[in-house]
Enzyme design. Structure first.
Site, PDB file in Angstrom:
ATOM      1  N   SER A  58       0.911  -0.912  -0.125  1.00 32.05           N
ATOM      2  CA  SER A  58       0.242   0.301   0.315  1.00 32.05           C
ATOM      3  C   SER A  58       0.867   1.233   0.279  1.00 32.05           C
ATOM      4  CB  SER A  58      -0.751  -0.162   1.199  1.00 32.05           C
ATOM      5  OG  SER A  58      -2.199   0.987   1.659  1.00 32.05           O
ATOM      6  N   TYR A 115      -2.041  -1.107  10.355  1.00 33.92           N
ATOM      7  CA  TYR A 115      -1.793  -0.995   9.675  1.00 33.92           C
ATOM      8  C   TYR A 115      -0.686  -0.649   8.670  1.00 33.92           C
ATOM      9  CZ  TYR A 115      -4.106  -1.392   4.221  1.00 33.92           C
ATOM     10  OH  TYR A 115      -4.288  -1.556   2.786  1.00 33.92           O
TER      11      TYR A 115
END
Length: 254
Positions: A145, A158
């Site tokens: 990501s 995350y």
């Protein structure tokens, strides 16, 4: 078919294939003659993906929790038993967490992030690499990501997990490149997947706000990310190794 996008005689594992990038990539690869082993914990979603395939006879599905090493080993065995080889592995399964500053993150949130987003990739790579070493080649693509190469306010656990995915990718590239086993990572900007929904940012208003952070002033479309995956996984793309590919509309240019 353009030989760069011809996946005939290729076999790919894709985790998290019940929706989002995993589903779209499965459809795109299957249209290009790739044999598939698809996994997810969402049985109904996985079956829906299978129904959308052009050639479902070239696909095997498994209900797998990627946080389980046994599940990772089973996927590889299924690919070898069904198709005789494993040329591509896409470790795509992942989860987000509700927005929270670092001082509000719980141990449970960190455990969940690292169990699925890190162990899920690490266990997958472990068994995928073993198979690829035996056959003398292979390509692993890990889905990280933009949060894996930069900060993610209110998404600290995350971000930490996705940074770990980048670290695993680069380490594998150095360790196994000499054996013709390559590993790369893709780092998408915000996209309309379940991760956005479950992170509490799935409304059209929130998507528009997130898009302001990109020079293109919008979030990505799922197919825009998947098209980059296809190019990265192309059988003709044989010298790319250890890269973290930002697909972000120009965010990283700032």
């Amino acid at each position: 078919m353009d030989p760069l996008l011809n996946f005939e005689n290729q076999t790919a594992i894709i985790t998290g294939a019940a929706s989002g990038f995993g589903r779209a990539l499965a459809i795109a690869l299957n249209q290009r003659a790739c044999q598939l082993v698809l996994s997810d914990i969402d049985e109904s979603g996985l079956e829906q993906t299978r129904k959308l395939l052009t050639s479902p006879e070239k696909c095997k599905t498994l209900i797998v929790n990627v946080a389980s090493e046994e599940g990772a080993e089973t996927m590889v065995k299924k690919a070898l038993d069904a198709f005789g080889s494993l040329t591509i592995a896409v470790n795509n399964a992942g989860v987000a967490h509700k927005q929270a500053a670092i001082h509000d993150l719980s141990g449970e949130i960190f455990d969940n992030q690292f169990d699925i987003n890190v162990k899920g990739v690490a266990f997958g790579m472990k068994h995928q690499i073993r198979a690829m070493l035996q056959q003398g080649s292979g390509h692993i693509l890990n889905v990280s990501s933009m949060a894996g190469i930069g900060g993610a306010p209110k998404g600290g656990a995350y971000s930490a997990a996705k940074h770990a995915v980048v670290g695993l990718t680069r380490t594998a590239a150095v360790e196994y490149g000499r054996y013709n086993v390559r590993c790369n990572a893709i780092c998408p900007f915000f996209s309309p997947t379940d991760i956005l929904e479950k992170g509490g940012m799935g409304s059209e208003e929130n998507k528009a706000k997130l898009g302001i952070g990109s020079p293109m002033k919008r979030i990505s479309k799922i197919e825009e990310i998947v098209n980059v995956m296809l190019l990265t996984l192309s059988p003709g793309n044989t010298y790319m190794n250890g890269q973290t590919i930002a697909v972000d509309g120009g965010v990283s240019a700032w």
